[in-house]
Design a protein around this motif. Structure first.
Motif, mmCIF file in Angstrom:
data_model
loop_
_atom_site.group_PDB
_atom_site.id
_atom_site.type_symbol
_atom_site.label_atom_id
_atom_site.label_comp_id
_atom_site.label_asym_id
_atom_site.label_seq_id
_atom_site.Cartn_x
_atom_site.Cartn_y
_atom_site.Cartn_z
ATOM 1 N N HIS A 208 43.606 26.226 18.802
ATOM 2 C CA HIS A 208 42.595 25.078 19.040
ATOM 3 C C HIS A 208 41.069 25.792 19.099
ATOM 4 O O HIS A 208 40.180 24.653 19.424
ATOM 5 N N ILE A 209 40.797 26.696 19.844
ATOM 6 C CA ILE A 209 39.327 27.009 20.168
ATOM 7 C C ILE A 209 39.220 27.379 18.835
ATOM 8 O O ILE A 209 37.812 26.854 18.065
ATOM 9 N N GLN A 210 40.216 27.577 17.577
ATOM 10 C CA GLN A 210 39.495 27.558 15.665
ATOM 11 C C GLN A 210 38.945 26.267 15.618
ATOM 12 O O GLN A 210 38.270 26.206 14.874
ATOM 13 N N LEU A 211 39.958 25.812 16.195
ATOM 14 C CA LEU A 211 40.174 24.335 15.316
ATOM 15 C C LEU A 211 37.826 23.496 16.099
ATOM 16 O O LEU A 211 37.387 22.868 15.442
ATOM 17 N N LEU A 212 38.318 23.883 17.290
ATOM 18 C CA LEU A 212 37.371 23.537 17.860
ATOM 19 C C LEU A 212 35.549 23.800 17.279
ATOM 20 O O LEU A 212 34.139 23.618 17.139
ATOM 21 N N LEU A 213 35.911 25.080 16.851
ATOM 22 C CA LEU A 213 34.824 26.093 15.956
ATOM 23 C C LEU A 213 34.161 25.103 15.171
ATOM 24 O O LEU A 213 33.361 24.915 13.875
ATOM 25 N N LYS A 214 35.922 25.119 14.521
ATOM 26 C CA LYS A 214 35.192 24.304 12.866
ATOM 27 C C LYS A 214 34.522 23.153 13.130
ATOM 28 O O LYS A 214 33.950 23.115 12.189
ATOM 29 N N LYS A 215 34.936 21.851 14.163
ATOM 30 C CA LYS A 215 34.805 20.543 14.017
ATOM 31 C C LYS A 215 33.194 20.963 14.421
ATOM 32 O O LYS A 215 32.044 20.379 14.087
ATOM 33 N N ALA A 216 32.564 22.224 14.834
ATOM 34 C CA ALA A 216 30.788 22.607 15.614
ATOM 35 C C ALA A 216 30.464 23.174 14.305
ATOM 36 O O ALA A 216 29.071 23.006 14.558
ATOM 37 N N GLY A 217 30.731 23.923 13.603
ATOM 38 C CA GLY A 217 30.873 24.480 12.095
ATOM 39 C C GLY A 217 29.966 23.173 11.816
ATOM 40 O O GLY A 217 28.833 23.777 10.738
ATOM 41 N N THR A 218 30.615 22.331 10.966
ATOM 42 C CA THR A 218 30.085 20.959 11.191
ATOM 43 C C THR A 218 28.528 20.483 11.423
ATOM 44 O O THR A 218 27.997 20.116 10.459
ATOM 45 N N ILE A 219 28.052 20.758 12.967
ATOM 46 C CA ILE A 219 27.398 20.225 12.756
ATOM 47 C C ILE A 219 25.960 21.494 13.553
ATOM 48 O O ILE A 219 25.393 21.928 14.770
ATOM 49 N N LEU A 220 26.425 22.854 13.089
ATOM 50 C CA LEU A 220 25.779 23.960 13.180
ATOM 51 C C LEU A 220 24.066 23.809 14.127
ATOM 52 O O LEU A 220 23.900 24.078 14.556
ATOM 53 N N ASP A 221 23.412 23.320 13.115
ATOM 54 C CA ASP A 221 22.625 23.354 12.592
ATOM 55 C C ASP A 221 22.025 22.579 13.375
ATOM 56 O O ASP A 221 20.353 22.658 13.821
#
Ligand code: FMN
Ligand code: FE2
Ligand code: FE2
Length: 403
Positions: A208-221
């Motif tokens: 579930h954390i990985q899923l959240l990190l993935k979502k965050a990854g799309t707006i990381l910048d």
């Protein structure tokens, strides 16, 4: 007295520190305390992001009242309603009955289950991707189920790049004035508590954390600040902490190193653990950490198990079983879903040694993706010189598996 800090422009930390609580969730020791973070945005509308534990409610109210002055509180965003954050919701509603509460469907359901008197107030149910504008600031809500409860969400402010990350990116430890991770030596003074917090509280929910990190990854910048519900706020070197979270939630060790967890009544198994540690160091592996399971709280054992690549279990046989405290530690590893480690076993028994086979069975059948080295050291009451070669070969095979 109010105690607030400015996070950025019109956003303030209005949370509280707790040095009185001994056990977080009534199970994990917190010798350095803990903070309950809440944040207040003073835009055209005023917005409180989350509340605090009941024990810190008075501090929250003083902080919010100080910053609001004559202004009303317009919105209350609840990212995570677990009582360490949500217990003060009702008090906020009593003081500012006109406040509009924004949260998820499940969160409102849980609030009612817990008996929070929310009905009759303006409730705005949001889901993944919904947005809300408070004036200059527009926020997007992102579902974060099981980080740490199923109702959880995180909120991203697209105007200033603040991510209100709920329990994610949190840590044990009171802030004591230092709000930002760059105001402390995080890697020296905080990382162990951050790891112990994450692995014990949310360790089970790595995917579930990985899923959240993935979502965050799309707006990381676009993420400029991470504002968690416990511990320091991140505004520099976000990658350092995101990378740690990525490792922990993928169950990858942070370091090549050996944790030796021993269970010993009279000190003989302990002596074997020490002899192995010395042998490993002699062979050049000095990242070795020895723990007595009987006097190390299991939350520390769990945290170290997440940090290191190799785990040696050294246990006496106790009433034909694994020593109960060692068994408890193994149950925690199972419950928290730890994977991808290499184990070595030392057993001790005076008349019917069983702990080796039982630990092997536990690791093989109850834990996922683990390797158990073949060279098991079996001790009859105490380790004698005749087993020196076996000790040597156990150390060798650990060293070899670390290459
Ligand atoms: C309550 C108790 C139960 C034990 N049960 C067993 C057992 O079932 N089988 C066995 O081989 N040894 C048993 N032992 C002996 C221990 O496993 C161990 O060999 C001995 O205590 C030495 O190890 P230590 O110095 O590390 O404690 C028991 C000891 C105690 C005190
Ligand atoms: Fe939580
Ligand atoms: Fe929390």
């Amino acid at each position: 007295m109010y105690c607030v800090r400015n996070v950025t422009e019109d956003l303030y930390w209005v949370g509280a520190n707790d040095h009185r609580l001994h056990l977080f969730e009534n199970i994990h020791p917190i010798p350095r305390g803990v903070s309950y973070n809440a944040y207040l945005l003073l835009d055209e509308k005023t917005v409180l992001f989350d509340t605090v534990d009941w024990s810190a409610c008075r501090q929250l109210l003083e902080n919010v009242e100080h910053l609001l002055g004559e202004r009303p509180l317009d919105y209350l965003v609840i990212n995570h309603m677990e009582p360490d954050h949500g217990a003060s919701i009702e008090e906020i509603l009593l003081r500012w009955p006109q406040v509009k509460v924004i949260s998820t469907e499940k969160s409102f359901l849980f609030m009612r289950q817990f008996g929070f008197q929310i009905d009759g107030h303006a409730l705005i149910e949001v889901k993944e991707g919904d947005t809300q504008t408070f004036g200059k600031h527009t926020v997007t809500f992102v579902a974060a189920p099981m980080v740490h409860w199923p109702e959880a969400m995180v909120t991203f402010d697209t105007t200033n790049g603040v991510l209100f990350s709920a329990d994610a990116f949190g840590s044990f430890g009171a802030l004591d004035g230092k709000l930002f991770a760059d105001e402390v030596n995080f890697d020296r003074d905080w990382i162990d508590d951050a790891r112990r917090y994450l692995t014990n509280i949310v360790g089970k929910y790595g995917p579930h954390i990985q899923l959240l990190l993935k979502k965050a990854g799309t707006i990381l910048d676009q993420i400029k600040y991470i504002c968690p519900l416990h511990g320091p706020v991140w505004r520099k070197d976000l990658g350092y902490f995101i990378d740690k979270y990525d490792k922990w939630s993928r169950y990858e060790p942070e370091e090549k190193g050996v944790m030796i967890a021993y269970a010993s009544m009279y000190g003989n198994t302990e002596a074997a653990a020490q002899a192995l540690a010395a042998k490993l160091c002699e062979k050049g592996v000095t990242n070795v950490w020895v723990y007595d399971v009987s006097n190390t709280h299991v939350s520390y054992l769990v945290s170290e198990s997440f940090r290191l690549s190799h785990i040696v279990l050294a246990s006496v046989t106790y009433n034909l079983g694994i020593y109960p405290v060692m068994h408890d530690y193994l149950m925690h590893l199972k419950g928290l879903n730890l994977q991808n480690r290499t184990f070595a076993l030392i057993e001790n028994g005076s008349w019917a040694p069983k702990s080796g086979d039982l630990m092997q069975k536990f690791v093989d059948e109850e834990l996922k993706n683990m390797t158990v080295l073949n060279d098991r050291l079996s001790i009859a009451s105490s380790l004698h010189a005749d087993k020196a070669a076996e000790l040597e070969s156990l150390a060798d095979s650990i060293v070899e598996s670390m290459q």
